[in-house]
Design a protein around this motif. Structure first.
Motif, PDB file in Angstrom:
ATOM      1  N   THR A  32      -4.773  -0.749  -3.540  1.00 12.29           N
ATOM      2  CA  THR A  32      -5.162   0.074  -2.227  1.00 12.29           C
ATOM      3  C   THR A  32      -4.176   0.974  -1.808  1.00 12.29           C
ATOM      4  O   THR A  32      -4.331   1.924  -1.330  1.00 12.29           O
ATOM      5  CB  THR A  32      -5.775  -0.871  -1.287  1.00 12.29           C
ATOM      6  N   ALA A  41      -8.538   5.553  -0.913  1.00 11.12           N
ATOM      7  CA  ALA A  41      -8.390   4.199  -0.363  1.00 11.12           C
ATOM      8  C   ALA A  41      -7.755   3.952   0.811  1.00 11.12           C
ATOM      9  O   ALA A  41      -7.048   5.002   1.454  1.00 11.12           O
ATOM     10  CB  ALA A  41      -7.770   3.056  -1.374  1.00 11.12           C
ATOM     11  N   TYR A  69     -12.353   1.127  -3.115  1.00 14.83           N
ATOM     12  CA  TYR A  69     -11.344   2.361  -3.468  1.00 14.83           C
ATOM     13  C   TYR A  69     -11.869   3.318  -4.304  1.00 14.83           C
ATOM     14  O   TYR A  69     -12.944   2.825  -4.801  1.00 14.83           O
ATOM     15  CB  TYR A  69      -9.753   2.028  -3.994  1.00 14.83           C
TER      16      TYR A  69
END
Ligand code: GDP
Ligand code: MG
Length: 389
Positions: A32, A41, A69
């Protein structure tokens, strides 16, 4: 109605699995973080992932963390779980329906018991695609990592996973912002993009609706309600009731949701279907309405079953062959019998392979999750491995 999120990119469900401390949560956070800088993300720090809120599923308390994401081509929902028991439960109950898995293996430690168990579990519950993150590559001797890679290829091939990409990464270093290792995370995601195909989406699959309720509407006929699990349905379609004995085939003459007429119902919609020429007693809760020929009813099947521990509300004692609990499969609630090996006893906390014989035939397919109850409480969770006969 529960509407599926619509995205411009194909959506996939993936997750990390692997031995404790090999770096699953660190890697999840790193993905992330890298994508928050280079892709799509929102950065989710380690602490937020590792403290997964508890969720209750069929009376079983599970822990599961979701992050999401986007890569250039896809949108991913990604799950990470804190402990080994959570993997066993989430994968077996179907709480984690993975289109593909990232197997995290520490290059420093190599294959460990939970690495093996998760590969076995993934195969058993129908995870078709695996990508390996050979983690902690920052601290590993490359030749040792080569050896781990060889062993991994053997293990994966043993379970039918071939041509698996193995990408050397460092979740920790990427999280700390080291560009070289940030690149390794991007390489891992490219491997996932390339190796894990977009699954057949639910709306494209043959129509399936587990029957929740059957009512008679005066002057109109029989109305069947339930949530559409897969596919689509519109006026004029033929549907077949499957399970619990003989099933009728009928033409749909109306599709409604919450009292409003719909042109077509699709996966995720709560629907009421008006069926032509069907009497109320010809369709029952526990059956499924399906595209003709797409579902079969079975009484026997093999399954992988997790028995809840006493602390989880399960039994205090083990079960042996001949055990007769109640089985909950979609909306069906039928008695059945568990067959174990000769003299075999399954204890609370165990995961076992069993054969189940239901008192009545029910629409069964590989991967279908079910709950086992006894005296009104959940004592086990299972996944169908294969229907028999
Ligand atoms: P999990 O149990 O698989 O989720 O593992 P964690 O993500 O909690 O990581 C376990 C330990 O390994 C932590 O101390 C991490 O900092 C460490 N760790 C995780 N990834 C790496 C890595 O890429 N390199 C090194 N050197 N350590 C790592
Ligand atoms: Mg973790």
């Amino acid at each position: 109605a529960k509407k599926a999120h619509t995205h411009s990119k194909p959506h996939l469900n993936i997750g990390t699995m692997g031995h404790v401390d090999h770096g699953k949560t660190t890697l999840t956070a790193a993905i992330t973080k890298v994508l928050s800088e280079r892709g799509g993300a929102r950065y989710v720090p380690f602490e937020r992932i590792d403290r997964a809120p508890e969720e209750a599923l069929r009376g079983i308390t599970i822990n599961i963390s979701h992050v999401e994401y986007e890569t250039a081509d896809r949108h991913y929902a990604h799950v990470d779980m804190p402990g080994h028991a959570d993997y066993v439960k989430n994968m077996i109950t179907g709480a984690a329906q993975l289109d593909g898995a990232i197997l995290v293996v520490s290059a420093l430690d190599g294959i460990m018991p939970q690495t093996r168990e998760h590969v076995l579990l993934a195969r058993r519950v129908g995870v078709e695609h695996v990508v390996v993150a050979l983690n902690k590559a920052d601290g590993a001797d490359p030749e040792l990592a080569d050896l781990v890679e060889l062993e991994l290829r053997d293990l994966l091939a043993e379970h039918g996973y071939h041509d698996v990409p193995i990408v050397r990464v460092s979740g920790l270093r990427a999280l700390q912002g080291d560009p070289e290792w940030e690149d390794s995370i991007e390489a891992l995601l490219r491997a996932v993009d390339d190796h894990v195909p977009v699954p057949v989406r639910y709306v494209d699959a043959p129509f399936l609706l587990p029957v929740e309720n059957v009512i008679t509407v005066t002057g109109r006929g029989t109305v069947v309600t339930g949530a559409i699990e897969r596919g689509t349905v519109k006026v004029g379609d033929t549907v077949q009731a499957v399970g619990l004995g003989d099933g009728v085939t009928a033409v749909v003459t109306g599709v409604e949701t919450f009292g409003k007429t719909m042109e077509r119902g699709e996966a995720g919609d709560n629907a009421a279907l008006l069926l032509r020429g069907v009497r109320r007693e010809q369709v029952r809760r526990g059956q499924v309405l399906a595209a003709p020929g797409s579902q079969q009813a079975h009484r026997r099947f093999t399954a992988r079953v997790y028995l809840l521990t006493a602390a989880e509300g399960g039994r205090h004692t083990g079960v042996s062959g001949g055990y007769r609990p109640q089985f909950y499969l979609r909306t069906a609630d039928v008695p059945g019998r568990i067959e174990l090996g000769d003299g075999e006893v399954a204890l609370p906390g165990d995961t076992v392979e069993v054969t189940v014989e239901l008192g009545r035939p029910v629409a069964i397919e590989a991967g279908l999750g079910f709950a086992i109850r006894e005296g009104g409480r959940t004592v086990g969770a299972g996944t169908v491995v294969a229907p028999l006969g």
